[in-house]
Scaffold this motif. Sequence first.
Motif, mmCIF file in Angstrom:
data_model
loop_
_atom_site.group_PDB
_atom_site.id
_atom_site.type_symbol
_atom_site.label_atom_id
_atom_site.label_comp_id
_atom_site.label_asym_id
_atom_site.label_seq_id
_atom_site.Cartn_x
_atom_site.Cartn_y
_atom_site.Cartn_z
ATOM 1 N N GLY A 161 0.787 -1.223 0.000
ATOM 2 C CA GLY A 161 0.000 0.000 0.000
ATOM 3 C C GLY A 161 0.820 1.273 0.000
ATOM 4 N N ARG A 162 2.117 1.165 -0.296
ATOM 5 C CA ARG A 162 2.975 2.349 -0.270
ATOM 6 C C ARG A 162 3.935 2.316 -1.447
ATOM 7 N NH1 ARG A 162 2.827 7.237 2.610
ATOM 8 N NH2 ARG A 162 4.937 8.012 2.982
ATOM 9 N N LEU A 163 3.742 3.162 -2.441
ATOM 10 C CA LEU A 163 4.594 3.207 -3.613
ATOM 11 C C LEU A 163 5.682 4.265 -3.457
ATOM 12 C CD1 LEU A 163 1.825 2.998 -6.367
ATOM 13 C CD2 LEU A 163 3.434 1.204 -5.723
ATOM 14 N N PRO A 164 6.757 4.194 -4.280
ATOM 15 C CA PRO A 164 7.773 5.251 -4.263
ATOM 16 C C PRO A 164 7.162 6.582 -4.706
ATOM 17 C CG PRO A 164 8.510 3.326 -5.515
ATOM 18 C CD PRO A 164 7.059 3.136 -5.259
ATOM 19 N N ASP A 165 7.813 7.661 -4.365
ATOM 20 C CA ASP A 165 7.300 8.983 -4.750
ATOM 21 C C ASP A 165 7.160 9.101 -6.261
ATOM 22 O OD1 ASP A 165 7.279 10.270 -2.093
ATOM 23 O OD2 ASP A 165 9.443 9.982 -2.197
ATOM 24 N N VAL A 166 8.181 8.667 -6.995
ATOM 25 C CA VAL A 166 8.196 8.708 -8.458
ATOM 26 C C VAL A 166 8.583 7.318 -8.945
ATOM 27 C CG1 VAL A 166 9.170 9.829 -10.501
ATOM 28 C CG2 VAL A 166 8.970 11.112 -8.357
ATOM 29 N N PHE A 167 7.783 6.727 -9.826
ATOM 30 C CA PHE A 167 8.107 5.365 -10.256
ATOM 31 C C PHE A 167 7.774 5.139 -11.723
ATOM 32 C CE2 PHE A 167 3.819 5.312 -8.564
ATOM 33 C CZ PHE A 167 3.101 4.498 -9.425
ATOM 34 N N GLN A 168 8.591 4.296 -12.348
ATOM 35 C CA GLN A 168 8.416 3.910 -13.738
ATOM 36 C C GLN A 168 7.057 3.240 -13.941
ATOM 37 O OE1 GLN A 168 10.542 3.922 -16.531
ATOM 38 N NE2 GLN A 168 9.033 2.809 -17.743
ATOM 39 N N THR A 169 6.418 3.564 -15.064
ATOM 40 C CA THR A 169 5.173 2.895 -15.431
ATOM 41 C C THR A 169 5.066 2.802 -16.934
ATOM 42 O OG1 THR A 169 2.751 2.905 -15.221
ATOM 43 C CG2 THR A 169 3.836 5.047 -15.394
ATOM 44 N N TRP A 170 4.399 1.740 -17.392
ATOM 45 C CA TRP A 170 4.074 1.604 -18.812
ATOM 46 C C TRP A 170 2.584 1.843 -19.031
ATOM 47 C CZ3 TRP A 170 7.294 -1.827 -16.188
ATOM 48 C CH2 TRP A 170 8.638 -1.807 -16.574
ATOM 49 N N GLY A 171 1.880 2.257 -17.978
ATOM 50 C CA GLY A 171 0.454 2.517 -18.094
ATOM 51 C C GLY A 171 -0.346 1.232 -18.141
ATOM 52 N N GLY A 172 -1.529 1.314 -18.748
ATOM 53 C CA GLY A 172 -2.331 0.125 -18.961
ATOM 54 C C GLY A 172 -2.871 -0.509 -17.703
ATOM 55 N N GLY A 173 -2.996 -1.864 -17.749
ATOM 56 C CA GLY A 173 -3.682 -2.601 -16.709
ATOM 57 C C GLY A 173 -3.068 -2.490 -15.333
ATOM 58 N N VAL A 174 -1.736 -2.534 -15.255
ATOM 59 C CA VAL A 174 -1.087 -2.465 -13.940
ATOM 60 C C VAL A 174 -1.305 -1.101 -13.305
ATOM 61 C CG1 VAL A 174 1.131 -2.522 -12.745
ATOM 62 C CG2 VAL A 174 0.620 -4.226 -14.505
ATOM 63 N N LEU A 175 -1.109 -0.024 -14.095
ATOM 64 C CA LEU A 175 -1.334 1.311 -13.549
ATOM 65 C C LEU A 175 -2.788 1.471 -13.137
ATOM 66 C CD1 LEU A 175 -0.249 4.137 -12.907
ATOM 67 C CD2 LEU A 175 -0.779 4.803 -15.265
ATOM 68 N N ARG A 176 -3.702 0.928 -13.938
ATOM 69 C CA ARG A 176 -5.121 1.037 -13.601
ATOM 70 C C ARG A 176 -5.422 0.367 -12.256
ATOM 71 N NH1 ARG A 176 -10.024 2.717 -16.083
ATOM 72 N NH2 ARG A 176 -11.456 2.780 -14.336
ATOM 73 N N GLN A 177 -4.812 -0.789 -12.010
ATOM 74 C CA GLN A 177 -5.006 -1.456 -10.731
ATOM 75 C C GLN A 177 -4.483 -0.597 -9.580
ATOM 76 O OE1 GLN A 177 -2.986 -5.204 -11.468
ATOM 77 N NE2 GLN A 177 -4.891 -6.224 -12.063
ATOM 78 N N GLN A 178 -3.341 0.052 -9.790
ATOM 79 C CA GLN A 178 -2.779 0.914 -8.748
ATOM 80 C C GLN A 178 -3.661 2.139 -8.518
ATOM 81 O OE1 GLN A 178 0.911 1.443 -10.783
ATOM 82 N NE2 GLN A 178 1.941 -0.258 -9.749
ATOM 83 N N VAL A 179 -4.203 2.669 -9.612
ATOM 84 C CA VAL A 179 -5.117 3.806 -9.492
ATOM 85 C C VAL A 179 -6.372 3.402 -8.734
ATOM 86 C CG1 VAL A 179 -6.643 5.338 -10.807
ATOM 87 C CG2 VAL A 179 -4.268 5.021 -11.539
ATOM 88 N N ASP A 180 -6.960 2.262 -9.110
ATOM 89 C CA ASP A 180 -8.187 1.797 -8.462
ATOM 90 C C ASP A 180 -7.975 1.515 -6.974
ATOM 91 O OD1 ASP A 180 -9.502 2.016 -10.853
ATOM 92 O OD2 ASP A 180 -9.466 -0.126 -11.315
#
Length: 429
Positions: free
Chosen positions: A96-115
């Motif tokens: 439940g705790r991500l780095p301040d700035v982190f690499q992303t390719w968007g899509g499904g994984v980012l959506r899960q983190q957003v949700d």
Amino acid sequence: MASTLPSRRSFLALSGLTALSVSLTAACGSGGSDGGAADGKVSLAWWNIATTEPGRSLFPEISAAFTAARPDVVIKTTSLENEAFKSKLTATTSSGRLPDVFQTWGGGVLRQQVDAGLVEDLTDVLDWSSRLTPVSLEAYRFDGRTYAVPYDIGMVGFWYNKRLFARAGITAPPATWAGFLEAVGKLKAAGVTPIALAGKEKWPGHYYWAYLAMRVAGLPALRQAAATGDFTGPGFVRAGEHLKELADLRPFQTGFLGAGYSTPGGQAATMGNGKAAMELMGQWGPSVQQDAGAGLGADLGFFPFPTVDGGAGRVTEVFGGGNGFALRKGAPKEALDFLRFFVLDNQSKLLASGGYLPVVKGAESGLTDPDRRLVADSLVRATGFQLFLDQAYPPAVGQEVNDSVADLIAGRKTPREVTASITEAAKSA
């Protein structure tokens, strides 16, 4: 964390970040960081995948330039290889705790983190997004909101050997699927292997089905299928039927089912050594061809994936992906200052390194390499964008796309079975 605006006002005035920083303070709050350094400086945790050149040298250089101009900020960098990064980020996401700035390719994984409520919504504070090419932002937008900033964008298309095309009497790259199949036939008749494919790694094969789905069913149908989890529509079945048409021509190199991508004797080496006429690959294709083989030099050309007669898609709708950075929910306002500096102030350095393609409008004019310019110009003209399916969808669904399409190419699944398997995975995700 207390605001540090007074100590950095001179820098902000020069870079145009004052209003941006104030806005992000309101959006993120004033206490989102893991904590300040003992001397009162703002500490940013930055995770990236820059373990190879040019990023391995360039990213620390950019970070050092930012902290030199911003002595109130300390950046703690973690650089990991792709798979190691994904594993570590997954574990961190679970906490439940991500780095301040982190690499992303968007899509499904980012959506899960957003949700999950772990990622900062940048929509209302990214007032410089108008300076970025629209296609570069697509992978990071959900429901009209923006959750990351791109620093690189690319697309998949056909890299081809002009000399081998000429040997087969092909005077121009094919513009339609029917013309493409005809070109495959001409190449085979001339004794030329038409296509190099890394069948063992599966992901290169999914490019064919994905593009055919775009060309036949259309981008809206792909987005609808992603939302409903139903890929059994006739357009997706027809995409598989067209791919089976190609596979039935036996266009790939001998032993392709056991071939890797960048390995000795694999897809890139087969292409780079002039032993196949085409490969469907991203903008990185030429450099990997050269690393794995001899490289084609002036004999190398590029053309977009053809249209399909009667299909809903257009040739200006592209398939690909890029690299970006997201901010954790509650990240300090200095994190977005860093992203602006990284992307806008260092676009020329990113392009000059030879490892990235432009995301800033007009920056493509600075590209001198003809291959990279071809891809960049296609992206500028793009009227639609689809992220790699194995990134756009939840991981289990993306893996099923790769597996099922590989089975179709190998003759182990029918086009209808492919759509049923992907739908089953999507319904279970």
